[in-house]
Design a protein around this motif. Sequence first.
Motif, PDB file in Angstrom:
ATOM      1  N   LYS A 198       0.772  -1.263   0.046  1.00  0.00           N
ATOM      2  CA  LYS A 198       0.004   0.143  -0.010  1.00  0.00           C
ATOM      3  C   LYS A 198       0.878   1.211  -0.058  1.00  0.00           C
ATOM      4  O   LYS A 198       0.488   2.322  -0.738  1.00  0.00           O
ATOM      5  CB  LYS A 198      -0.841   0.073   1.181  1.00  0.00           C
ATOM      6  CG  LYS A 198      -2.049  -1.039   1.229  1.00  0.00           C
ATOM      7  CD  LYS A 198      -2.634  -1.129   2.500  1.00  0.00           C
ATOM      8  CE  LYS A 198      -3.646  -2.145   2.414  1.00  0.00           C
ATOM      9  NZ  LYS A 198      -4.530  -2.306   3.824  1.00  0.00           N
ATOM     10  N   LYS A 199       2.042   1.052   0.610  1.00  0.00           N
ATOM     11  CA  LYS A 199       2.845   2.442   0.937  1.00  0.00           C
ATOM     12  C   LYS A 199       4.218   2.174   0.253  1.00  0.00           C
ATOM     13  O   LYS A 199       4.530   0.927  -0.042  1.00  0.00           O
ATOM     14  CB  LYS A 199       2.766   2.683   2.496  1.00  0.00           C
ATOM     15  CG  LYS A 199       1.728   3.086   3.091  1.00  0.00           C
ATOM     16  CD  LYS A 199       1.784   3.525   4.225  1.00  0.00           C
ATOM     17  CE  LYS A 199       0.362   3.847   4.870  1.00  0.00           C
ATOM     18  NZ  LYS A 199       0.592   4.318   6.398  1.00  0.00           N
ATOM     19  N   LYS A 200       4.994   3.060   0.015  1.00  0.00           N
ATOM     20  CA  LYS A 200       6.417   3.100  -0.381  1.00  0.00           C
ATOM     21  C   LYS A 200       7.379   2.464   0.633  1.00  0.00           C
ATOM     22  O   LYS A 200       6.920   2.347   1.815  1.00  0.00           O
ATOM     23  CB  LYS A 200       6.755   4.579  -0.972  1.00  0.00           C
ATOM     24  CG  LYS A 200       6.186   4.995  -2.059  1.00  0.00           C
ATOM     25  CD  LYS A 200       6.749   6.325  -2.671  1.00  0.00           C
ATOM     26  CE  LYS A 200       6.124   6.946  -3.968  1.00  0.00           C
ATOM     27  NZ  LYS A 200       6.591   8.200  -4.600  1.00  0.00           N
ATOM     28  N   THR A 201       8.488   2.255   0.388  1.00  0.00           N
ATOM     29  CA  THR A 201       9.453   1.336   1.041  1.00  0.00           C
ATOM     30  C   THR A 201       9.812   2.216   2.186  1.00  0.00           C
ATOM     31  O   THR A 201       9.948   1.955   3.523  1.00  0.00           O
ATOM     32  CB  THR A 201      10.814   1.307   0.484  1.00  0.00           C
ATOM     33  OG1 THR A 201      10.434   0.914  -0.826  1.00  0.00           O
ATOM     34  CG2 THR A 201      11.662   0.124   0.925  1.00  0.00           C
ATOM     35  N   PHE A 202      10.423   3.699   2.279  1.00  0.00           N
ATOM     36  CA  PHE A 202      10.774   4.430   3.324  1.00  0.00           C
ATOM     37  C   PHE A 202      10.074   5.582   3.706  1.00  0.00           C
ATOM     38  O   PHE A 202      10.560   6.613   4.498  1.00  0.00           O
ATOM     39  CB  PHE A 202      12.298   4.619   3.120  1.00  0.00           C
ATOM     40  CG  PHE A 202      13.040   3.514   3.100  1.00  0.00           C
ATOM     41  CD1 PHE A 202      13.712   3.029   4.348  1.00  0.00           C
ATOM     42  CD2 PHE A 202      13.712   2.857   2.133  1.00  0.00           C
ATOM     43  CE1 PHE A 202      14.375   1.857   4.274  1.00  0.00           C
ATOM     44  CE2 PHE A 202      14.459   2.198   1.873  1.00  0.00           C
ATOM     45  CZ  PHE A 202      15.040   1.242   3.002  1.00  0.00           C
ATOM     46  N   CYS A 203       8.770   5.748   3.227  1.00  0.00           N
ATOM     47  CA  CYS A 203       7.775   6.713   3.639  1.00  0.00           C
ATOM     48  C   CYS A 203       6.403   6.389   3.516  1.00  0.00           C
ATOM     49  O   CYS A 203       6.267   5.163   3.107  1.00  0.00           O
ATOM     50  CB  CYS A 203       8.106   7.991   2.771  1.00  0.00           C
ATOM     51  SG  CYS A 203       7.426   7.961   1.085  1.00  0.00           S
ATOM     52  N   HIS A 204       5.401   7.221   3.850  1.00  0.00           N
ATOM     53  CA  HIS A 204       3.902   6.697   3.837  1.00  0.00           C
ATOM     54  C   HIS A 204       3.215   7.099   2.669  1.00  0.00           C
ATOM     55  O   HIS A 204       2.205   6.962   2.611  1.00  0.00           O
ATOM     56  CB  HIS A 204       3.471   7.312   5.096  1.00  0.00           C
ATOM     57  CG  HIS A 204       3.800   6.873   6.433  1.00  0.00           C
ATOM     58  ND1 HIS A 204       3.784   7.355   7.718  1.00  0.00           N
ATOM     59  CD2 HIS A 204       4.791   5.591   6.567  1.00  0.00           C
ATOM     60  CE1 HIS A 204       4.423   6.544   8.487  1.00  0.00           C
ATOM     61  NE2 HIS A 204       4.896   5.674   7.935  1.00  0.00           N
ATOM     62  N   CYS A 205       3.995   7.382   1.610  1.00  0.00           N
ATOM     63  CA  CYS A 205       3.269   7.819   0.485  1.00  0.00           C
ATOM     64  C   CYS A 205       2.692   6.615  -0.072  1.00  0.00           C
ATOM     65  O   CYS A 205       3.398   5.641  -0.036  1.00  0.00           O
ATOM     66  CB  CYS A 205       4.106   8.509  -0.632  1.00  0.00           C
ATOM     67  SG  CYS A 205       4.972  10.180  -0.067  1.00  0.00           S
ATOM     68  N   PRO A 206       1.603   6.871  -1.026  1.00  0.00           N
ATOM     69  CA  PRO A 206       0.905   5.774  -1.598  1.00  0.00           C
ATOM     70  C   PRO A 206       1.928   4.861  -2.729  1.00  0.00           C
ATOM     71  O   PRO A 206       2.485   5.531  -3.338  1.00  0.00           O
ATOM     72  CB  PRO A 206      -0.386   6.112  -2.310  1.00  0.00           C
ATOM     73  CG  PRO A 206      -0.129   7.552  -2.327  1.00  0.00           C
ATOM     74  CD  PRO A 206       0.945   8.093  -1.461  1.00  0.00           C
ATOM     75  N   ALA A 207       1.993   3.714  -2.707  1.00  0.00           N
ATOM     76  CA  ALA A 207       2.741   2.964  -3.886  1.00  0.00           C
ATOM     77  C   ALA A 207       1.633   2.642  -5.037  1.00  0.00           C
ATOM     78  O   ALA A 207       0.583   2.387  -4.790  1.00  0.00           O
ATOM     79  CB  ALA A 207       3.123   1.778  -3.368  1.00  0.00           C
TER      80      ALA A 207
END
Length: 666
Positions: A30-39
């Motif tokens: 649901k999110k990126k690897t090292f932050c909470h931005c949507p993947a």
Amino acid sequence: MAKIDYNDIGFYQSLGFKSGVEIHQQILTKKKTFCHCPAGKYSKTHDAEVLRHMRPTLSELGEYDGCALMEFKTKKNVVYCLNRESVCTYEMDDTPPFLVNREGLDIVIELALMLNCSIVDELHIARKQYLDGSIPTGFQRTAVVGINGWIPYKDRRINISHVCYEEDACRQISNIGHTIKFRTDRLGMPLIEIITQAEMRTPEEMREVVREISRLIRTSGKLRRGIGSVRQDVNGSIAGGSRVEIKGVPQINWIPRLLHTEAIRQKELLDIKKILSEKGVSEKSLKTVKADLTEALSKTKSNIMRENLEKGNAIGGIKLPKLGGIFNHPTQTGGHTSCKLIGRPRTPLLRGEWGKTFADEVAGRLRVIACLDNMPNFFHTDKYPKYPGSDKDLAIIKKKLGLKKGDLGALVWGSKQDVETALNEVRLRVVDAINGVPNETRQPFKNGITDFERILPGPNRMYPDTDSPPVKITPEMVQKIRANIKEPPSQKERRYTALGLPYQIARDLSVSPRANLMDKLIKDKNVSKVLAGATLTQTLKHLEHKGISVEKIKDESIIEIFSLYSKGKFYKEAIPVILEKLRANPSAKVKDIISKNKLIALPESKTKAVVATAIKKSRFKAYSKTSDNLLAKKTLFYAGKIMKTYRGRIKGDSLIPAIMEKLPAK
């Protein structure tokens, strides 16, 4: 001309060919690897732009990576296009990383276990330098998760050295001159990297191994799909050559031709090395001479040089003693010639020309490093182009550079800084030729030809990430993930084949997301296993090729289809029609679709009456005066007419005999 056998192990082993691969696949989080931005949130628009310039840094050992130094020479203006819905300050290197995405880590552990890897007990994040601008920080965060894995391949194992968890890079929008633009929506998305040992002995083996790894990890159902979600970096070399990485091969079927061409390219580069040695040319003896030809060629009628002079640009030349003829030496065939045709005498390509020469090796370097991307980007005296007054220009070039018989001259144009960079790169590429095959990353093309992309990065590009703490991976975590791993495709394939399914259906089912549904249908003794398998693979695939999405069709609906079919409610020919209707209305009941679309099976006793009516109403018109196969043509004609109205209601096996019975023999 003979067709290339990409699996001719005798031929490739005579070259000392070997190959390995690095597979990069986005994982479904649901999110990126090292932050909470949507993947996975892609965009075509942006809200802001950021300009950056990349500079190399020293490694932990106080050394610069060769690739980083090369990228620095390009003097690129790197522009990032930002969309606020998919990027934050972390991606722009204005905020330290969050803790690593544990959802993605669990998926990578699962995939590493599927690849028979040993899992590390502590995750350590490292920084891998990327100065091509594709990552704003100048490095990619990556971590080893599994080591010493393997997959079965025919009668042996292919060893997997590492499985890594890392973040994806930006999407490139454009790369013109000294400006490169990226979109940042893909940046930071979780990736798995799978690295094999260099154990593939032929290009075809490489293709098959990549396909097997892809099939295996796809069964997890935890990979992102679509264009750009998977990329293969294919490595190849021959005896006496060097490891060359063909970067980002987008399709598996490109692999054999690309690796074959690379094997030929390295063989030809080794031939060039031998020729230069025989000429007495060495790095120490190579005394090049550079000259400013701007004034001397001020009256040239060459369009490309005149355009540059009108812009106030410069023209520069370089003398390469004893190198006459080298720039015409063929290097790539583009995959069109037989693999048996290496060496002399050479045979032309099917299209009448060789794919690439050593001059193209030089042009690739100038395009990337000196940013001379308006082709052609240089001329040389081995094959000087023809234009009005070209003979006069060539005489001026030879005189200004002091060329003697057997010497080679090259000239470039552009800004003074770009000309200086380009002339230095011409010399550096010749030095590489003196030493043989340079370690490079190369860009792939569909016809099998590759072009220079950058110097191959070395170990000095890696160093610890002090912003990310280690992450414990306990035996309990690993055991919990292992307990939920699905049955491997190879095991499924053997099980389905043992049940009597044809090989291709069994193979397709082994990686199908509907495999669990197949296992349910197998338990019903009234269901034909072959028909069920063919429906879940071939029929659904055929509908997708027609542009009909079948993802929304529920498993329960397909179970209902086979339940009603086994009771004789309709014939198998109606199954594709029912599936198409379900795609349009996934919540519909199968029995209602059958009733509404008049798909109820017609008793075989009434088939003859339908046939008689069709023959009476439709008149067959022969378009040929010959009577050859006339009966067969008539039969197919009436079968088509009947099926337009009665598809799924008449049993296909009984229709043809019924038509032939009603038709006269002549």
